[in-house]
Structures are given as C-alpha cells and as structure tokens.
Scaffold this motif. Structure first.
Motif, short mmCIF file in Angstrom:
data_model
loop_
_atom_site.label_atom_id
_atom_site.label_comp_id
_atom_site.label_asym_id
_atom_site.label_seq_id
_atom_site.Cartn_x
_atom_site.Cartn_y
_atom_site.Cartn_z
N HIS A 1 0.81 -1.22 0.00
CA HIS A 1 0.00 0.00 0.00
C HIS A 1 0.85 1.27 0.00
O HIS A 1 0.40 2.31 -0.47
N ARG A 2 2.08 1.18 0.50
CA ARG A 2 2.94 2.37 0.52
C ARG A 2 3.14 2.92 -0.88
O ARG A 2 3.28 4.14 -1.07
N VAL A 3 3.15 2.04 -1.88
CA VAL A 3 3.28 2.47 -3.28
C VAL A 3 2.20 3.47 -3.63
O VAL A 3 2.41 4.44 -4.36
N HIS A 4 1.01 3.26 -3.10
CA HIS A 4 -0.15 4.09 -3.37
C HIS A 4 0.04 5.53 -2.87
O HIS A 4 -0.66 6.44 -3.31
N SER B 1 -2.68 3.19 -8.07
CA SER B 1 -2.54 1.74 -8.03
C SER B 1 -2.74 1.29 -6.59
O SER B 1 -2.79 2.11 -5.67
N ASN B 2 -2.92 -0.01 -6.39
CA ASN B 2 -3.02 -0.59 -5.04
C ASN B 2 -4.05 0.15 -4.18
O ASN B 2 -3.74 0.66 -3.10
N PHE B 3 -5.29 0.16 -4.66
CA PHE B 3 -6.37 0.88 -3.97
C PHE B 3 -6.96 0.11 -2.78
O PHE B 3 -7.64 0.68 -1.95
N GLY B 4 -6.72 -1.18 -2.73
CA GLY B 4 -7.34 -1.99 -1.69
C GLY B 4 -6.83 -1.67 -0.30
O GLY B 4 -5.67 -1.27 -0.12
N PHE B 5 -7.71 -1.83 0.69
CA PHE B 5 -7.32 -1.67 2.10
C PHE B 5 -7.23 -3.03 2.79
O PHE B 5 -6.42 -3.24 3.68
N ASN B 6 -8.10 -3.95 2.39
CA ASN B 6 -8.15 -5.26 3.03
C ASN B 6 -7.66 -6.35 2.07
O ASN B 6 -6.54 -6.80 2.15
N LEU B 7 -8.56 -6.76 1.16
CA LEU B 7 -8.25 -7.82 0.22
C LEU B 7 -7.49 -7.28 -0.99
O LEU B 7 -7.77 -6.18 -1.47
N THR B 8 -6.55 -8.06 -1.48
CA THR B 8 -5.76 -7.64 -2.65
C THR B 8 -6.39 -8.08 -3.96
O THR B 8 -5.93 -7.70 -5.03
N TRP B 9 -7.44 -8.87 -3.87
CA TRP B 9 -8.04 -9.46 -5.07
C TRP B 9 -8.51 -8.41 -6.06
O TRP B 9 -8.37 -8.59 -7.27
N THR C 1 -5.14 -2.88 -11.27
CA THR C 1 -4.58 -1.71 -10.56
C THR C 1 -3.48 -2.12 -9.58
O THR C 1 -3.05 -1.32 -8.76
N TYR C 2 -3.03 -3.37 -9.69
CA TYR C 2 -1.99 -3.85 -8.79
C TYR C 2 -0.61 -3.43 -9.29
O TYR C 2 -0.32 -3.48 -10.48
N ARG C 3 0.23 -2.98 -8.37
CA ARG C 3 1.61 -2.63 -8.70
C ARG C 3 2.50 -3.21 -7.62
O ARG C 3 2.29 -2.97 -6.43
N ASP C 4 3.51 -3.93 -8.03
CA ASP C 4 4.35 -4.65 -7.07
C ASP C 4 5.21 -3.71 -6.23
O ASP C 4 5.19 -3.77 -5.00
N GLN C 5 5.97 -2.82 -6.88
CA GLN C 5 6.89 -1.94 -6.17
C GLN C 5 6.95 -0.57 -6.86
O GLN C 5 6.69 -0.47 -8.07
#
Length: 289
Positions: A203-206, A216-224, A231-235
């Motif tokens: 989430h820090r990426v966000h 990117s990485n908008f989720g707070f709980n589930l990463t699905w 919208t997933y970003r690794d690093q």
C-alpha cells in the motif's frame, strides 16, 4: 440477551478495544524497526493526525448516533436488503457481506481518485509527508461523512448482518493501521500475504508522488480487487526506500501536517482534470492539482 443485542450493546467497546490494541502494536513496531526514516517531527504529525481522527469521530457520533451497526440492525428488523430477502446460512451471509463491503470500499477509493472534486477532498489523506500508523486514519471530515453515507447505503442494499458489519469495521480499521505502518515484512512473508491481504510495502506504493503509482493498489483489506481490475503494482520504481511520499505540489508542513492546513486543503487551487491515469508525474507535471 440475543447475540445481536450483545453486539449492539458492546459495539463501541469492541471496536475501540481492537483499535487501541492494534494501534499500540503498530506504534511499538514502528519504533523498534522503522521501514523508512521520517522527514517531519513525529510529535507534530501524531498530534495533528490523531487530533483530526478524534474530531472526525466526534462529528460522526454527533451526526450518526446509530452508526453502521445500528443501520444493519434496522435493515434486518425490516427485512431490507438482498441477504435478508434470500434465506442463506448465517456464516455464508456474513462472509458474502464482508467481501461485498470490501469491494465497495475498493470502488469508493477508485472513485475519490477518479473524480476531480472528490480527489480534492481525498488528497488530505495523501498529503501526509510521511507514512505511518496515523496516516491510515487521517481523512478530511467531508470524506469521512461521505464514506459513512456510502457505508449506510451498502448495508441497506446488502442487508448485511450485524455481526458482519462489526467484523468488517474491526478488520478494516486494523488492516488500515497495519498496511499504513512504517514497518516491513520479510520478502517471502510479504509475497505470500499479498495474495490475500494488503501489506505495508504494497500500500505504501499508493502514497507515492508519482501519478501512475498513486493510482494503483487501492485496496485496504483484500488484494483481489487490484489484481482483478489491473490496478496492482508490485513496487515503486524508486524502491521502497527511494521514492517520495505525499503530493508534489503540497510540501509545506503547515499545509500538510497541521489540522487547519488539512481542513483547508480541499479548497486550495483550481479543479483540474486529474483522474485515474498511468502517467508519470515527471512527464506531465501540470496534471496534479
């Protein structure tokens, strides 16, 4: 006393116990093993971030004394909502409600980034010049009220069980503090957990100043949801210790980390065309306002 009556009677105690417990654990963890060096006085940030949290809590109790769990009980009593209409096993209704509410939180988060007017309000959360357990709870009062109204509507439409709402509230607060923590996990553990829950490094990426990383990485709980909707970003491209946190145009501590500055931030500048995008901030410096 029924189980629902017990939950209703002790809902505040349950939530506050978990809140302060998780907060204490994360605060101690951050002192023992901080992930990044802080750039602003911790005393200033904590006093103002937590001051905003307590002010928002007071306003919510004033405006919505019944809270989300009260709305769930009301909907259940009147048979409102999908899960009250269909006869499902209790445990299945709870699981479906929690997953559905988490999906709505994800959509809401995307919305406050995509709509320029809402981004102006949400940027109070992103303007923090550092990233720690207190960042997870600092939101503008207007956004907190809007979030509560969306939550009420979701609970009524779903017919979410009382116990599901309490579990969701507890988990949401706990994981928001966890994934906003200034902490790190062993790489193997972080990689494994990311298939299920949002980790601090994810989430820090966000909270990067770069548009494409912020969106990117908008989720707070589930990463699905991030994985499913792309919208997933690794690093971050600068690495966990090398990228800049916050918003490029707002680097003044009085604007970003004092309560008055935070409350006035949505009214600063003009409404721009800022929306969900994959732009690099350095390539289009005039897009963020």
């Amino acid at each position: 006393m029924t189980f629902n009556e017990f939950i209703l009677a002790n809902e505040v105690t349950i939530r506050l116990s978990f809140f302060f417990g998780v907060f204490a654990i994360m605060a101690i963890w951050e002192v023992i093993a901080p992930r990044r060096a802080l750039t602003v006085s911790k005393t200033i940030r904590w006093a103002n971030n937590l001051g905003l949290v307590f002010f928002n809590s007071f306003i919510l109790r004033l405006l919505f004394p019944a809270a989300a769990v009260g709305v769930a009980a009301f909907a259940e009593t009147h048979g409102w909502g999908l899960l009250n209409y269909y006869s499902l096993p209790g445990f299945l209704a709870v699981i479906l409600a929690i997953i559905a509410m988490d999906f709505i939180i994800y959509l809401q988060h995307v919305m406050v980034h995509a709509v320029p007017l809402l981004w102006r309000i949400h940027r109070v959360h992103h303007a923090d010049l550092d990233y720690d357990v207190t960042t997870g709870s600092r939101f503008h009062t207007i956004e907190i009220i809007l979030s509560m109204l969306i939550k009420f509507a979701t609970i009524i439409v779903l017919g979410a069980p009382v116990v599901a709402v309490v579990i969701f509230e507890v988990v949401l607060n706990a994981l928001a503090m966890f994934n906003h923590g200034n902490v790190g996990l062993p790489k193997s553990l972080d990689t494994f957990l990311r298939w299920f829950v949002v980790t601090p490094d994810m989430h820090r990426v966000h909270h990067s100043v770069e548009d494409d990383e912020t969106n990117s990485n908008f989720g707070f709980n589930l990463t699905w949801w991030d994985r499913l909707f792309g919208t997933y970003r690794d690093q971050p491209r600068g690495g966990q210790l090398g990228f800049t946190i916050g918003i490029n145009k707002y680097r003044d501590v009085k604007q970003t980390n004092w309560i008055l500055g935070m409350m006035l931030l949505p009214f600063k500048g003009k409404v721009s065309e800022y929306a969900i995008n994959t732009r690099n901030w350095n390539s289009q410096k005039n897009t963020e306002d």
